[in-house]
Design a protein around this motif. Structure first.
Motif, mmCIF file in Angstrom:
data_model
loop_
_atom_site.group_PDB
_atom_site.id
_atom_site.type_symbol
_atom_site.label_atom_id
_atom_site.label_comp_id
_atom_site.label_asym_id
_atom_site.label_seq_id
_atom_site.Cartn_x
_atom_site.Cartn_y
_atom_site.Cartn_z
ATOM 1 N N PRO A 70 9.659 2.570 1.236
ATOM 2 C CA PRO A 70 10.579 2.188 2.418
ATOM 3 C C PRO A 70 11.491 1.144 2.191
ATOM 4 C CG PRO A 70 8.305 2.183 3.100
ATOM 5 C CD PRO A 70 8.217 2.167 1.644
ATOM 6 N N LEU A 71 12.546 1.009 2.923
ATOM 7 C CA LEU A 71 13.689 0.023 2.599
ATOM 8 C C LEU A 71 13.078 -1.467 2.448
ATOM 9 C CD1 LEU A 71 16.315 1.179 5.292
ATOM 10 C CD2 LEU A 71 16.449 1.227 2.808
ATOM 11 N N THR A 72 12.268 -1.791 3.465
ATOM 12 C CA THR A 72 11.756 -3.248 3.268
ATOM 13 C C THR A 72 10.921 -3.570 2.257
ATOM 14 O OG1 THR A 72 9.881 -2.258 4.867
ATOM 15 C CG2 THR A 72 11.561 -3.497 5.824
ATOM 16 N N ALA A 73 10.395 -2.546 1.764
ATOM 17 C CA ALA A 73 9.310 -2.682 0.353
ATOM 18 C C ALA A 73 10.354 -3.141 -0.791
ATOM 19 C CB ALA A 73 8.600 -1.479 0.106
ATOM 20 N N THR A 74 11.489 -2.408 -0.788
ATOM 21 C CA THR A 74 12.551 -2.749 -1.793
ATOM 22 C C THR A 74 12.913 -4.146 -1.735
ATOM 23 O OG1 THR A 74 13.040 -0.347 -1.680
ATOM 24 C CG2 THR A 74 14.637 -1.927 -2.760
ATOM 25 N N LEU A 75 13.151 -4.616 -0.378
ATOM 26 C CA LEU A 75 13.658 -5.888 -0.343
ATOM 27 C C LEU A 75 12.586 -6.914 -0.533
ATOM 28 C CD1 LEU A 75 15.291 -5.996 3.264
ATOM 29 C CD2 LEU A 75 16.286 -6.691 1.152
ATOM 30 N N GLY A 76 11.174 -6.617 -0.642
ATOM 31 C CA GLY A 76 10.122 -7.669 -0.612
ATOM 32 C C GLY A 76 10.093 -7.475 -2.163
ATOM 33 N N SER A 77 10.153 -6.480 -2.986
ATOM 34 C CA SER A 77 9.716 -6.443 -4.165
ATOM 35 C C SER A 77 10.755 -7.046 -5.350
ATOM 36 C CB SER A 77 9.217 -5.047 -4.786
ATOM 37 O OG SER A 77 10.513 -4.188 -4.482
ATOM 38 N N GLU A 78 12.145 -6.909 -4.816
ATOM 39 C CA GLU A 78 13.180 -7.267 -5.760
ATOM 40 C C GLU A 78 14.089 -8.424 -5.466
ATOM 41 O OE1 GLU A 78 15.518 -3.588 -6.171
ATOM 42 O OE2 GLU A 78 13.907 -2.404 -6.629
ATOM 43 N N ILE A 79 13.993 -8.976 -4.076
ATOM 44 C CA ILE A 79 14.755 -9.896 -3.849
ATOM 45 C C ILE A 79 14.438 -11.254 -4.609
ATOM 46 C CG2 ILE A 79 13.560 -10.990 -1.938
ATOM 47 C CD1 ILE A 79 17.519 -10.584 -2.149
ATOM 48 N N GLY A 80 13.253 -11.656 -5.128
ATOM 49 C CA GLY A 80 12.935 -12.816 -5.813
ATOM 50 C C GLY A 80 13.462 -12.671 -7.266
ATOM 51 N N VAL A 120 0.765 -1.139 0.039
ATOM 52 C CA VAL A 120 -0.207 -0.055 0.051
ATOM 53 C C VAL A 120 0.851 1.326 0.102
ATOM 54 C CG1 VAL A 120 -1.901 -1.008 1.156
ATOM 55 C CG2 VAL A 120 -0.261 0.026 2.477
ATOM 56 N N ALA A 121 2.005 1.064 0.008
ATOM 57 C CA ALA A 121 2.960 2.305 0.101
ATOM 58 C C ALA A 121 3.128 3.065 -1.164
ATOM 59 C CB ALA A 121 4.146 2.087 0.602
ATOM 60 N N GLY A 122 3.194 2.411 -2.391
ATOM 61 C CA GLY A 122 3.041 2.862 -3.648
ATOM 62 C C GLY A 122 4.406 2.476 -4.485
ATOM 63 N N GLY A 123 5.546 2.354 -3.909
ATOM 64 C CA GLY A 123 6.679 1.796 -4.477
ATOM 65 C C GLY A 123 7.778 2.870 -5.128
ATOM 66 N N ALA A 124 7.283 4.063 -5.033
ATOM 67 C CA ALA A 124 7.975 5.161 -5.810
ATOM 68 C C ALA A 124 9.297 5.743 -5.051
ATOM 69 C CB ALA A 124 7.036 6.557 -6.292
ATOM 70 N N ASN A 125 10.496 5.653 -5.519
ATOM 71 C CA ASN A 125 11.544 5.976 -4.806
ATOM 72 C C ASN A 125 11.736 7.531 -4.804
ATOM 73 O OD1 ASN A 125 13.918 5.679 -3.403
ATOM 74 N ND2 ASN A 125 15.051 5.663 -5.053
ATOM 75 N N LEU A 131 -0.162 12.066 0.341
ATOM 76 C CA LEU A 131 -0.660 11.482 -0.787
ATOM 77 C C LEU A 131 0.468 11.016 -1.873
ATOM 78 C CD1 LEU A 131 -4.000 13.514 -1.336
ATOM 79 C CD2 LEU A 131 -3.697 11.334 0.065
ATOM 80 N N ASP A 132 1.627 11.339 -1.508
ATOM 81 C CA ASP A 132 2.746 10.867 -2.207
ATOM 82 C C ASP A 132 3.009 9.209 -2.192
ATOM 83 O OD1 ASP A 132 3.359 13.281 -3.313
ATOM 84 O OD2 ASP A 132 5.072 13.597 -2.070
ATOM 85 N N PRO A 133 3.266 8.604 -3.230
ATOM 86 C CA PRO A 133 3.709 7.205 -3.087
ATOM 87 C C PRO A 133 5.175 7.038 -2.538
ATOM 88 C CG PRO A 133 3.867 7.849 -5.328
ATOM 89 C CD PRO A 133 3.050 8.837 -4.680
ATOM 90 N N VAL A 134 5.362 6.215 -1.742
ATOM 91 C CA VAL A 134 6.825 6.313 -1.101
ATOM 92 C C VAL A 134 7.347 4.573 -1.241
ATOM 93 C CG1 VAL A 134 6.529 8.050 0.338
ATOM 94 C CG2 VAL A 134 5.779 5.570 1.178
#
Length: 289
Positions: free
Chosen positions: A236-246, A219-224, A231-234
Motif C-alpha cells: 500500500p501507499l503508506t508502506a512505501t512511505l515507511g520503507s523508503e523515506i529514511g 505484514v503486507a509483503g511489500g511487493a508492488n 495470499l499475494d504480497p502487496v
C-alpha cells in the motif's frame, strides 16, 4: 472572578484551535511544496502502475498500483470490521448481561490501547507462521495484513457503535414497544436513531485502515503488484512511505515523489473527514426530523 476564568478559557481554546488549524495548513503546504518537483517533472505519469524510483536508466514513479492496493485492502477490511463490530455491539446492547458487558468492554479497551507495532509483531511471528502451515507461499501477504488491521480497528468500531446504541433514549424504545413492534423492528428503530454515531465509527475505521503504516509495512509483503488473491504480497501507499523515506536523498526526484504519496494519503484522509462530518450532520437532521 468567574468572568475572568470564562474569558481565559475562551481565549485559550480559541488560541489552541487557531494553532491546530495553522499547523494543519502548514503541513499541507509543506507537503505540497516538497512534492511540486515530482508533479512538474513526472506529471500524469505519477499515476502510472510502475514504481522503479532507483532505476538508473529511466526511473518510474507511478503510484497507481499502490493506490489501488490501498483502496482494496481498506475496503475489504473495513467491510468485515463494520459487520463484526456492529454485530458485537448489538449483542452487548440487547442481550448481554451487565457483567458480560463489563468484561467485553474492558477487553476492548485494553486491546485498543495496544500499539500497532505489537500487532505487527503478532502478524509477523504468529499469524504469518500459521498461514505458511496452512499452505500460503509467503507469510506476509494481503490476508495477514487484513486480519491484523481488523484486530486493530474492531475495538474502535465496537465501542463507538455500542455507545451510540446506549444513547438512544428509553422513550424511543418504549414507544416502539407500545406500538407493538417486535424485537427486530425495535432494533431497527434503535439503529436508525444511532445512525450518525455508527456512520461516524464506520468512516473512522475506514480512515484508520487507509492511513495505517506500521502494520502494512510489517505484514503486507511489500511487493508492488496488484493483488489478485488473498495470499499475494502487496504494498500500500503508506508502506512505501515507511520503507523508503529514511533512505532517500533529500531534494531528489524520488524524495519529491514520496512527498506526493504523503500528500495523496493526507488529502484522502482530510476529504474523508469532511465527508464524515457532512454525512453525520445530515443523518442527525434526518433522525430528528
Amino acid at each position: 472572578m468567574k468572568r475572568v476564568a470564562s474569558f481565559m478559557f475562551v481565549l485559550l481554546t480559541s488560541v489552541a484551535a487557531v494553532l491546530v488549524a495553522a499547523a494543519l495548513f502548514a503541513i499541507v503546504f509543506f507537503m505540497f511544496t516538497e512534492s511540486l518537483r515530482a508533479i512538474r517533472e513526472v506529471g500524469w505519469k505519477l499515476f502510472s502502475p510502475n514504481w522503479y524510483p532507483v532505476w538508473e536508466l529511466e526511473p518510474e514513479f507511478g503510484v497507481r498500483t499502490m493506490l489501488l492496493n490501498s483502496l482494496i485492502l481498506t475496503v475489504w477490511t473495513s467491510v468485515w470490521v463494520w459487520i463484526a463490530g456492529l454485530t458485537v455491539a448489538l449483542y452487548l446492547h440487547k442481550y448481554a448481561r451487565d457483567r458480560e458487558k463489563q468484561v467485553v468492554l474492558r477487553i476492548l479497551e485494553y486491546v485498543s490501547g495496544v500499539p500497532s507495532v505489537v500487532f505487527g509483531l503478532f502478524g509477523v511471528l504468529i499469524l504469518g507462521d500459521l498461514l505458511l502451515r496452512a499452505g500460503a507461499w509467503t507469510a506476509q501477504n494481503f490476508l495477514n495484513a487484513s486480519i491484523v488491521l481488523s484486530i486493530l480497528t474492531l475495538p474502535f468500531m465496537t465501542s463507538l457503535t455500542f455507545q451510540s446504541l446506549e444513547k438512544v433514549p428509553s422513550h424511543i424504545v418504549d414507544g416502539a414497544v407500545a406500538l407493538g413492534a417486535k424485537d427486530v423492528h425495535v432494533m431497527w428503530v434503535e439503529l436508525k436513531y444511532a445512525a450518525p454515531g455508527i456512520v461516524n465509527a464506520m468512516l473512522g475505521v475506514f480512515n484508520r485502515i487507509f492511513g495505517e503504516t506500521m502494520i502494512v509495512l510489517m505484514v503486507a509483503g511489500g511487493a508492488n503488484v496488484l493483488v489478485r488473491s488473498f495470499l499475494d504480497p502487496v504494498r500500500p501507499l503508506t508502506a512505501t512511505l515507511g520503507s523508503e523515506i529514511g533512505e532517500v536523498a533529500v531534494g531528489s526526484l524520488h524524495y519529491s515523489a514520496l512527498f506526493f504519496i504523503a500528500l495523496l494519503v493526507l488529502s484522502g484522509c482530510l476529504i474523508l473527514n469532511v465527508f464524515t462530518n457532512v454525512i453525520c450532520r445530515r443523518l442527525e437532521r434526518w433522525v430528528k426530523g
